[in-house]
Design a protein around this motif. Structure first.
Motif, PDB file in Angstrom:
ATOM      1  N   ARG A 198      -1.028  15.782 -10.568  1.00  0.00           N
ATOM      2  CA  ARG A 198      -0.268  15.205  -9.466  1.00  0.00           C
ATOM      3  C   ARG A 198      -0.190  13.682  -9.588  1.00  0.00           C
ATOM      4  O   ARG A 198       0.870  13.086  -9.418  1.00  0.00           O
ATOM      5  CB  ARG A 198      -0.904  15.597  -8.126  1.00  0.00           C
ATOM      6  N   ALA A 199      -1.338  13.055  -9.887  1.00  0.00           N
ATOM      7  CA  ALA A 199      -1.363  11.594  -9.975  1.00  0.00           C
ATOM      8  C   ALA A 199      -0.617  11.084 -11.193  1.00  0.00           C
ATOM      9  O   ALA A 199       0.059  10.057 -11.135  1.00  0.00           O
ATOM     10  CB  ALA A 199      -2.808  11.094 -10.007  1.00  0.00           C
ATOM     11  N   GLY A 200      -0.738  11.801 -12.313  1.00  0.00           N
ATOM     12  CA  GLY A 200      -0.200  11.305 -13.568  1.00  0.00           C
ATOM     13  C   GLY A 200       1.223  11.694 -13.871  1.00  0.00           C
ATOM     14  O   GLY A 200       1.869  11.080 -14.727  1.00  0.00           O
ATOM     15  N   HIS A 235       5.201   9.985 -10.904  1.00  0.00           N
ATOM     16  CA  HIS A 235       6.254   9.387 -11.727  1.00  0.00           C
ATOM     17  C   HIS A 235       7.609   9.963 -11.356  1.00  0.00           C
ATOM     18  O   HIS A 235       8.608   9.234 -11.287  1.00  0.00           O
ATOM     19  CB  HIS A 235       5.951   9.631 -13.203  1.00  0.00           C
ATOM     20  N   LEU A 236       7.650  11.266 -11.119  1.00  0.00           N
ATOM     21  CA  LEU A 236       8.908  11.896 -10.722  1.00  0.00           C
ATOM     22  C   LEU A 236       9.370  11.378  -9.366  1.00  0.00           C
ATOM     23  O   LEU A 236      10.550  11.027  -9.178  1.00  0.00           O
ATOM     24  CB  LEU A 236       8.738  13.414 -10.686  1.00  0.00           C
ATOM     25  N   HIS A 237       8.445  11.335  -8.407  1.00  0.00           N
ATOM     26  CA  HIS A 237       8.797  10.835  -7.077  1.00  0.00           C
ATOM     27  C   HIS A 237       9.306   9.398  -7.156  1.00  0.00           C
ATOM     28  O   HIS A 237      10.313   9.034  -6.521  1.00  0.00           O
ATOM     29  CB  HIS A 237       7.578  10.880  -6.147  1.00  0.00           C
ATOM     30  N   THR A 238       8.611   8.557  -7.919  1.00  0.00           N
ATOM     31  CA  THR A 238       8.967   7.139  -7.988  1.00  0.00           C
ATOM     32  C   THR A 238      10.315   6.939  -8.661  1.00  0.00           C
ATOM     33  O   THR A 238      11.156   6.171  -8.178  1.00  0.00           O
ATOM     34  CB  THR A 238       7.872   6.352  -8.736  1.00  0.00           C
ATOM     35  N   ALA A 239      10.535   7.616  -9.781  1.00  0.00           N
ATOM     36  CA  ALA A 239      11.813   7.488 -10.485  1.00  0.00           C
ATOM     37  C   ALA A 239      12.963   7.954  -9.603  1.00  0.00           C
ATOM     38  O   ALA A 239      14.007   7.297  -9.499  1.00  0.00           O
ATOM     39  CB  ALA A 239      11.778   8.288 -11.784  1.00  0.00           C
ATOM     40  N   HIS A 240      12.783   9.098  -8.950  1.00  0.00           N
ATOM     41  CA  HIS A 240      13.856   9.658  -8.127  1.00  0.00           C
ATOM     42  C   HIS A 240      14.219   8.708  -6.992  1.00  0.00           C
ATOM     43  O   HIS A 240      15.399   8.565  -6.624  1.00  0.00           O
ATOM     44  CB  HIS A 240      13.427  11.010  -7.565  1.00  0.00           C
ATOM     45  N   THR A 241      13.221   8.030  -6.434  1.00  0.00           N
ATOM     46  CA  THR A 241      13.458   7.129  -5.307  1.00  0.00           C
ATOM     47  C   THR A 241      13.984   5.770  -5.748  1.00  0.00           C
ATOM     48  O   THR A 241      14.833   5.173  -5.079  1.00  0.00           O
ATOM     49  CB  THR A 241      12.157   6.943  -4.503  1.00  0.00           C
ATOM     50  N   ALA A 242      13.495   5.267  -6.872  1.00  0.00           N
ATOM     51  CA  ALA A 242      13.814   3.895  -7.280  1.00  0.00           C
ATOM     52  C   ALA A 242      15.066   3.767  -8.128  1.00  0.00           C
ATOM     53  O   ALA A 242      15.707   2.708  -8.136  1.00  0.00           O
ATOM     54  CB  ALA A 242      12.623   3.301  -8.044  1.00  0.00           C
ATOM     55  N   VAL A 291       0.870  -1.174   0.000  1.00  0.00           N
ATOM     56  CA  VAL A 291       0.000   0.000   0.000  1.00  0.00           C
ATOM     57  C   VAL A 291       0.906   1.223   0.000  1.00  0.00           C
ATOM     58  O   VAL A 291       1.711   1.415   0.913  1.00  0.00           O
ATOM     59  CB  VAL A 291      -0.925   0.007   1.216  1.00  0.00           C
ATOM     60  N   CYS A 292       0.796   2.032  -1.040  1.00  0.00           N
ATOM     61  CA  CYS A 292       1.732   3.143  -1.200  1.00  0.00           C
ATOM     62  C   CYS A 292       1.071   4.276  -1.965  1.00  0.00           C
ATOM     63  O   CYS A 292       0.517   4.065  -3.053  1.00  0.00           O
ATOM     64  CB  CYS A 292       2.981   2.675  -1.950  1.00  0.00           C
ATOM     65  N   ASP A 293       1.145   5.470  -1.413  1.00  0.00           N
ATOM     66  CA  ASP A 293       0.727   6.684  -2.104  1.00  0.00           C
ATOM     67  C   ASP A 293       1.983   7.289  -2.716  1.00  0.00           C
ATOM     68  O   ASP A 293       2.874   7.763  -2.006  1.00  0.00           O
ATOM     69  CB  ASP A 293       0.087   7.660  -1.113  1.00  0.00           C
ATOM     70  N   HIS A 294       2.077   7.280  -4.039  1.00  0.00           N
ATOM     71  CA  HIS A 294       3.289   7.723  -4.718  1.00  0.00           C
ATOM     72  C   HIS A 294       3.434   9.237  -4.775  1.00  0.00           C
ATOM     73  O   HIS A 294       4.374   9.744  -5.382  1.00  0.00           O
ATOM     74  CB  HIS A 294       3.367   7.105  -6.112  1.00  0.00           C
ATOM     75  N   LEU A 295       2.529   9.947  -4.123  1.00  0.00           N
ATOM     76  CA  LEU A 295       2.745  11.378  -3.892  1.00  0.00           C
ATOM     77  C   LEU A 295       3.502  11.603  -2.580  1.00  0.00           C
ATOM     78  O   LEU A 295       3.834  12.751  -2.250  1.00  0.00           O
ATOM     79  CB  LEU A 295       1.407  12.124  -3.849  1.00  0.00           C
ATOM     80  N   GLN A 296       3.785  10.515  -1.865  1.00  0.00           N
ATOM     81  CA  GLN A 296       4.484  10.588  -0.580  1.00  0.00           C
ATOM     82  C   GLN A 296       5.831   9.883  -0.708  1.00  0.00           C
ATOM     83  O   GLN A 296       5.906   8.659  -0.606  1.00  0.00           O
ATOM     84  CB  GLN A 296       3.634   9.941   0.519  1.00  0.00           C
ATOM     85  N   PRO A 297       6.914  10.629  -0.946  1.00  0.00           N
ATOM     86  CA  PRO A 297       8.225   9.993  -1.140  1.00  0.00           C
ATOM     87  C   PRO A 297       8.628   9.061  -0.011  1.00  0.00           C
ATOM     88  O   PRO A 297       9.291   8.037  -0.253  1.00  0.00           O
ATOM     89  CB  PRO A 297       9.180  11.190  -1.250  1.00  0.00           C
ATOM     90  N   ALA A 298       8.233   9.377   1.214  1.00  0.00           N
ATOM     91  CA  ALA A 298       8.607   8.507   2.338  1.00  0.00           C
ATOM     92  C   ALA A 298       7.989   7.120   2.183  1.00  0.00           C
ATOM     93  O   ALA A 298       8.617   6.105   2.532  1.00  0.00           O
ATOM     94  CB  ALA A 298       8.177   9.136   3.654  1.00  0.00           C
ATOM     95  N   GLN A 299       6.766   7.054   1.659  1.00  0.00           N
ATOM     96  CA  GLN A 299       6.123   5.755   1.457  1.00  0.00           C
ATOM     97  C   GLN A 299       6.819   4.969   0.342  1.00  0.00           C
ATOM     98  O   GLN A 299       6.963   3.747   0.417  1.00  0.00           O
ATOM     99  CB  GLN A 299       4.640   5.940   1.148  1.00  0.00           C
ATOM    100  N   ILE A 300       7.240   5.684  -0.709  1.00  0.00           N
ATOM    101  CA  ILE A 300       7.975   5.011  -1.792  1.00  0.00           C
ATOM    102  C   ILE A 300       9.302   4.482  -1.257  1.00  0.00           C
ATOM    103  O   ILE A 300       9.720   3.361  -1.564  1.00  0.00           O
ATOM    104  CB  ILE A 300       8.220   5.976  -2.965  1.00  0.00           C
ATOM    105  N   SER A 301       9.971   5.273  -0.445  1.00  0.00           N
ATOM    106  CA  SER A 301      11.247   4.842   0.134  1.00  0.00           C
ATOM    107  C   SER A 301      11.073   3.576   0.963  1.00  0.00           C
ATOM    108  O   SER A 301      11.932   2.680   0.948  1.00  0.00           O
ATOM    109  CB  SER A 301      11.835   5.962   1.004  1.00  0.00           C
TER     110      SER A 301
END
Length: 328
Positions: A147-149, A153-160, A92-102
């Motif tokens: 924000r969703a679209g 994507h930016l948050h996820t790419a930057h983290t992953a 369960v992850c909200d990809h607008l929240q970098p901490a959750q992606i991390s």
């Protein structure tokens, strides 16, 4: 005179695709961001069918339902993969929240020490206010799509990407809407949709240049008219009857053009084919479409067809009576 109603297409076993039977992605680790339903769910299932260990993320659970009335959950995707005989974890992850992606990436690193395939599929099309002029829209409401679209994507790419680039050969796929040629010459009927989807393609273009240094590849992929669960429900049809209903003049929906639609698994197979191709870097920084990849790699949709949606949509501009069946 009414046209004859097409017979429903025979649907073969979904596993009837060579990379699935050969399990060509065994040992690979994938993350599909936005795997709750539609394209993301199909991509996750197809990567797992090909042997990858798939981490699936999404916001929606049985405890936290959709804000636009959908019943699918991220746990449901993992359950379907298990039923297919594949390996997956739901996060369960909200990809607008970098901490959750991390947190998700920490779990992947702890469990595998690597990430081979990243698919950014989070969309947001459900938030489009179709037909309302930009200056009359509710900005805060419409920004949900942006924000969703895109921001996700930016948050996820930057983290992953630090984990994806740890080993040579990583694959980053952005799921967009529209080929580069089509979007360059057509307005997508909404300022927010137009900006978001063209920016997603541009993100893959830019990341391709930067990932070159890490021996990794970035590609954007667009489906055609996606016959997702939400689209079928919207038109009041089913996977068994969509073609018949598209040509039924007694119905108000789906429209006749829906006959060009494709299942989400054509996109899933596109992702699997790219991931299995040792020469996929030839597509680095480009935007590809499912039809072109199906032709290049020699696969079909579940009904054995290769819908060429973007060529059909363009043909309609010159011939409104163009038959979608001639483009399958």
């Amino acid at each position: 005179m009414n046209e004859p109603t097409p017979e429903p297409a025979h649907i073969p076993d979904p596993s009837d695709f060579a990379p699935f039977s050969r399990r060509v992605l065994s040992g690979k680790v994938a993350l599909v961001a936005g795997a709750t339903r539609g394209a993301g769910r199909a991509i996750a299932r197809d990567l797992a069918r090909a042997g990858a260990y798939v981490h699936c993320t999404g916001r929606l659970t049985s405890e936290r339902p959709s804000d636009y009335g959908r019943s699918e959950t991220i746990e449901g995707t993992a359950s379907l993969i298990a039923g297919d005989g594949g390996l997956a974890e739901a996060h369960v992850c909200d990809h607008l929240q970098p901490a959750q992606i991390s947190h998700v990436l920490d779990r992947i690193e702890a469990g595998h020490g690597r990430l081979d395939i990243l698919v950014n599929d989070i969309g947001g099309e459900a938030y489009v206010d179709w037909g309302t002029p930009f200056w009359e829209t509710e900005l805060d409401t419409e920004m949900r799509l942006f924000r969703a679209g895109l921001l996700t994507h930016l948050h996820t790419a930057h983290t992953a990407l630090p984990l994806l680039t740890r080993n040579p050969g990583g694959l980053h796929i952005e799921i967009t809407d529209g080929t580069a040629t089509y979007n360059a010459n057509h307005y997508r009927q909404s300022i927010f949709l137009d900006l978001t989807k063209t920016a997603v393609s541009r993100l893959a273009f830019g990341l391709g240049h930067e990932l070159e240094k890490a021996a990794a590849t970035a590609v954007a992929v667009t489906p055609g008219w996606l016959r997702s669960e939400m689209m079928l429900d919207h038109f009041g049809t089913t996977e068994d009857n969509w073609m018949r209903d598209a040509f039924d003049e007694t119905r108000t929906g789906p429209p006749r053009d829906f006959a060009i639609s494709e299942t989400p698994h054509l996109l899933g197979r596109s992702v699997v084919a790219l991931a299995a191709d040792p020469d996929r870097h030839r597509f680095n920084s480009t935007t590809q479409d499912t039809h072109g990849l199906a032709v290049h790699y020699g696969f079909n949709d579940l009904d054995g067809s290769r819908p060429d949606s973007w060529r059909f949509i363009t043909a309609l501009e010159n011939d409104p009576a163009a038959d979608p069946r001639e483009f399958r």
